[in-house]
Design a protein around this motif. Structure first.
Motif, PDB file in Angstrom:
ATOM      1  N   ALA A  37       0.671  -1.237  -0.029  1.00 47.53           N
ATOM      2  CA  ALA A  37       0.050  -0.128  -0.034  1.00 47.53           C
ATOM      3  C   ALA A  37       0.796   1.225  -0.018  1.00 47.53           C
ATOM      4  O   ALA A  37       0.532   2.244  -0.624  1.00 47.53           O
ATOM      5  N   ALA A  38       1.844   1.119   0.836  1.00 48.91           N
ATOM      6  CA  ALA A  38       2.947   2.433   0.848  1.00 48.91           C
ATOM      7  C   ALA A  38       3.578   2.668  -0.527  1.00 48.91           C
ATOM      8  O   ALA A  38       3.898   3.860  -1.045  1.00 48.91           O
ATOM      9  N   GLY A  39       4.028   1.434  -1.289  1.00 51.96           N
ATOM     10  CA  GLY A  39       4.331   1.524  -2.508  1.00 51.96           C
ATOM     11  C   GLY A  39       3.700   2.197  -3.482  1.00 51.96           C
ATOM     12  O   GLY A  39       4.032   3.048  -4.294  1.00 51.96           O
ATOM     13  N   ARG A  40       2.254   1.937  -3.261  1.00 49.78           N
ATOM     14  CA  ARG A  40       1.117   2.297  -4.299  1.00 49.78           C
ATOM     15  C   ARG A  40       0.981   3.698  -4.132  1.00 49.78           C
ATOM     16  O   ARG A  40       0.758   4.463  -4.913  1.00 49.78           O
ATOM     17  N   ASP A  41       0.859   4.014  -2.648  1.00 46.65           N
ATOM     18  CA  ASP A  41       0.802   5.642  -2.513  1.00 46.65           C
ATOM     19  C   ASP A  41       1.873   6.433  -2.974  1.00 46.65           C
ATOM     20  O   ASP A  41       1.568   7.386  -3.641  1.00 46.65           O
ATOM     21  N   ALA A  42       3.151   5.735  -2.695  1.00 46.38           N
ATOM     22  CA  ALA A  42       4.264   6.746  -3.507  1.00 46.38           C
ATOM     23  C   ALA A  42       3.994   6.897  -4.764  1.00 46.38           C
ATOM     24  O   ALA A  42       4.497   7.985  -5.609  1.00 46.38           O
ATOM     25  N   MET A  43       3.765   5.650  -5.677  1.00 41.69           N
ATOM     26  CA  MET A  43       3.546   6.093  -7.117  1.00 41.69           C
ATOM     27  C   MET A  43       2.402   6.929  -7.400  1.00 41.69           C
ATOM     28  O   MET A  43       2.577   7.693  -8.405  1.00 41.69           O
ATOM     29  N   THR A  44       1.358   6.792  -6.819  1.00 41.74           N
ATOM     30  CA  THR A  44       0.113   7.542  -7.081  1.00 41.74           C
ATOM     31  C   THR A  44       0.800   9.229  -6.738  1.00 41.74           C
ATOM     32  O   THR A  44       0.339  10.062  -7.747  1.00 41.74           O
ATOM     33  N   GLU A  45       1.425   9.362  -5.732  1.00 37.37           N
ATOM     34  CA  GLU A  45       1.741  10.941  -5.467  1.00 37.37           C
ATOM     35  C   GLU A  45       2.891  11.021  -6.567  1.00 37.37           C
ATOM     36  O   GLU A  45       2.905  12.452  -6.856  1.00 37.37           O
ATOM     37  N   LEU A  46       3.781  10.367  -6.838  1.00 37.85           N
ATOM     38  CA  LEU A  46       4.681  10.592  -8.015  1.00 37.85           C
ATOM     39  C   LEU A  46       4.169  11.079  -9.076  1.00 37.85           C
ATOM     40  O   LEU A  46       4.445  11.819  -9.822  1.00 37.85           O
ATOM     41  N   ARG A  47       3.100  10.113  -9.518  1.00 36.80           N
ATOM     42  CA  ARG A  47       2.500  10.488 -10.765  1.00 36.80           C
ATOM     43  C   ARG A  47       1.750  11.768 -10.698  1.00 36.80           C
ATOM     44  O   ARG A  47       1.381  12.574 -11.574  1.00 36.80           O
ATOM     45  N   HIS A  48       1.149  12.074  -9.648  1.00 40.95           N
ATOM     46  CA  HIS A  48       0.253  13.400  -9.529  1.00 40.95           C
ATOM     47  C   HIS A  48       1.416  14.543  -9.611  1.00 40.95           C
ATOM     48  O   HIS A  48       0.994  15.602 -10.279  1.00 40.95           O
ATOM     49  N   LEU A  49       2.703  14.391  -9.025  1.00 39.16           N
ATOM     50  CA  LEU A  49       3.629  15.514  -9.089  1.00 39.16           C
ATOM     51  C   LEU A  49       4.012  15.552 -10.554  1.00 39.16           C
ATOM     52  O   LEU A  49       4.285  16.571 -11.240  1.00 39.16           O
ATOM     53  N   LEU A  50       4.365  14.314 -11.107  1.00 33.42           N
ATOM     54  CA  LEU A  50       4.764  14.444 -12.662  1.00 33.42           C
ATOM     55  C   LEU A  50       3.618  15.017 -13.660  1.00 33.42           C
ATOM     56  O   LEU A  50       4.060  15.730 -14.698  1.00 33.42           O
ATOM     57  N   GLY A  51       2.304  14.604 -13.191  1.00 32.78           N
ATOM     58  CA  GLY A  51       1.297  15.176 -13.770  1.00 32.78           C
ATOM     59  C   GLY A  51       1.073  16.689 -13.836  1.00 32.78           C
ATOM     60  O   GLY A  51       0.752  17.450 -14.828  1.00 32.78           O
ATOM     61  N   LEU A  52       1.533  17.292 -12.769  1.00 34.06           N
ATOM     62  CA  LEU A  52       1.687  18.837 -12.674  1.00 34.06           C
ATOM     63  C   LEU A  52       2.770  19.318 -13.517  1.00 34.06           C
ATOM     64  O   LEU A  52       2.697  20.544 -13.856  1.00 34.06           O
ATOM     65  N   LEU A  53       3.891  18.706 -13.306  1.00 33.50           N
ATOM     66  CA  LEU A  53       4.948  19.196 -14.231  1.00 33.50           C
ATOM     67  C   LEU A  53       4.775  18.957 -15.501  1.00 33.50           C
ATOM     68  O   LEU A  53       5.361  19.791 -16.447  1.00 33.50           O
ATOM     69  N   ALA A  54       4.212  18.110 -16.247  1.00 37.17           N
ATOM     70  CA  ALA A  54       3.900  17.596 -17.597  1.00 37.17           C
ATOM     71  C   ALA A  54       2.527  17.369 -17.936  1.00 37.17           C
ATOM     72  O   ALA A  54       2.323  16.206 -17.798  1.00 37.17           O
ATOM     73  N   PRO A  55       1.711  18.256 -17.902  1.00 40.32           N
ATOM     74  CA  PRO A  55       0.186  17.783 -17.947  1.00 40.32           C
ATOM     75  C   PRO A  55       0.055  17.247 -19.523  1.00 40.32           C
ATOM     76  O   PRO A  55       0.714  17.573 -20.460  1.00 40.32           O
ATOM     77  N   ALA A  56      -1.104  16.568 -19.640  1.00 43.69           N
ATOM     78  CA  ALA A  56      -1.456  15.921 -20.919  1.00 43.69           C
ATOM     79  C   ALA A  56      -1.266  17.205 -22.078  1.00 43.69           C
ATOM     80  O   ALA A  56      -1.811  17.907 -21.841  1.00 43.69           O
TER      81      ALA A  56
END
Length: 274
Positions: free
Chosen positions: A95-114
């Protein structure tokens, strides 16, 4: 008389030409200064954004990896004798690994939006960290072995997005540091909604400075190595990043050892800044 008029006209022509040259030179110098100012502002903005991204990455990685290390160690200790407990601990690691991946995807999404401009919610990203999500965060620490008592005073209300994230990160970082102290540590979180300020305080137990701040209980010979002690003055990268976050909103953060034992992180963030 005519000669005087011609001389005056000639003098005026020379003066006008000189004034035009000075005006063009002044415009050129002003343009050069404006360009330098734009370049300086751009460099400052890039440096600030790099610092913000570094702070976000630290908060995400440090918190989740610390939980994963603690839970993996607990699973290793009981895997032979209590397989059910070991399975639950490994589930927490996942679960902690999934949370980390979700938050990293969130951060990367803010840096490079679709490219089509779609937002993060459409892509299934988790919402931005906020005090409204404090419950699940506390539950993760409790499951990892850090009992946490939470007190909310004042009337909870919507906060500016940056202030909300900063308050969440303060609690997350302070509890992550407390978790690294090992068994027997407890923590208290207080969030106070005042008229003009948001106050956040995290206290955790630990050895008293009067008895030696670095004293630690005896460990079995086959126990895993202890985590390195964090700086006593709160000068770790995570807390430095939090001080910078709080300062952006005109607030202040204090982190220090408590005389009676343990550690205290306290922040005050104004809520009525323009």
């Amino acid at each position: 008389m005519a000669g005087t008029a011609v001389a005056a006209a000639g003098w005026l022509g020379v003066a006008l030409a000189r004034a035009r040259r000075l005006h063009r030179a002044a415009i050129g110098e002003r343009g050069w200064l404006l360009e330098r100012e734009r370049e300086s502002a751009a460099r400052t903005a890039v440096e600030a954004e790099r610092a913000r991204i570094a702070a976000e990455l630290h908060d995400i990685v440090s918190h989740n990896v610390s939980l994963m290390v603690v839970q993996a160690g607990a699973a290793r200790e009981v895997i032979a004798t209590m397989p059910g407990e070991a399975a639950a601990a490994m589930g927490a690691v996942e679960a902690a690994g999934r949370d980390a991946m979700t938050e990293l995807r969130h951060l990367l999404g803010l840096l490079a939006p679709a490219a089509d401009g779609t937002g993060e919610e459409a892509d299934g990203f988790a919402p931005q960290p906020s005090l409204s999500r404090l419950g699940p965060l506390i539950d993760r620490f409790a499951f990892a072995g850090l009992p946490v008592e939470v007190r909310i005073s004042g009337e909870p209300r919507p906060l500016p997005g940056g202030v909300d994230v900063t308050a969440y990160r303060i609690i997350q970082e302070a509890l992550t540091n407390a978790l690294k102290h090992g068994d027997g540590v407890t923590a208290e979180v207080t969030v106070r909604y005042a008229d003009h300020y948001l106050r956040v305080e995290v206290l955790n137990s630990g050895p008293s400075v009067l008895a030696g701040a670095h004293a630690a209980p005896a460990r079995p010979a086959d126990a895993a190595p202890a985590q390195p002690a964090r700086p006593a003055d709160g000068a770790g990268r995570g807390l430095l990043g939090l001080r910078e976050r709080v300062a952006v909103y005109g607030g202040d953060l204090d982190a220090r050892r408590r005389l009676g034992g343990g550690y205290r992180v306290r922040a005050r963030i104004p809520l009525d800044r323009p």
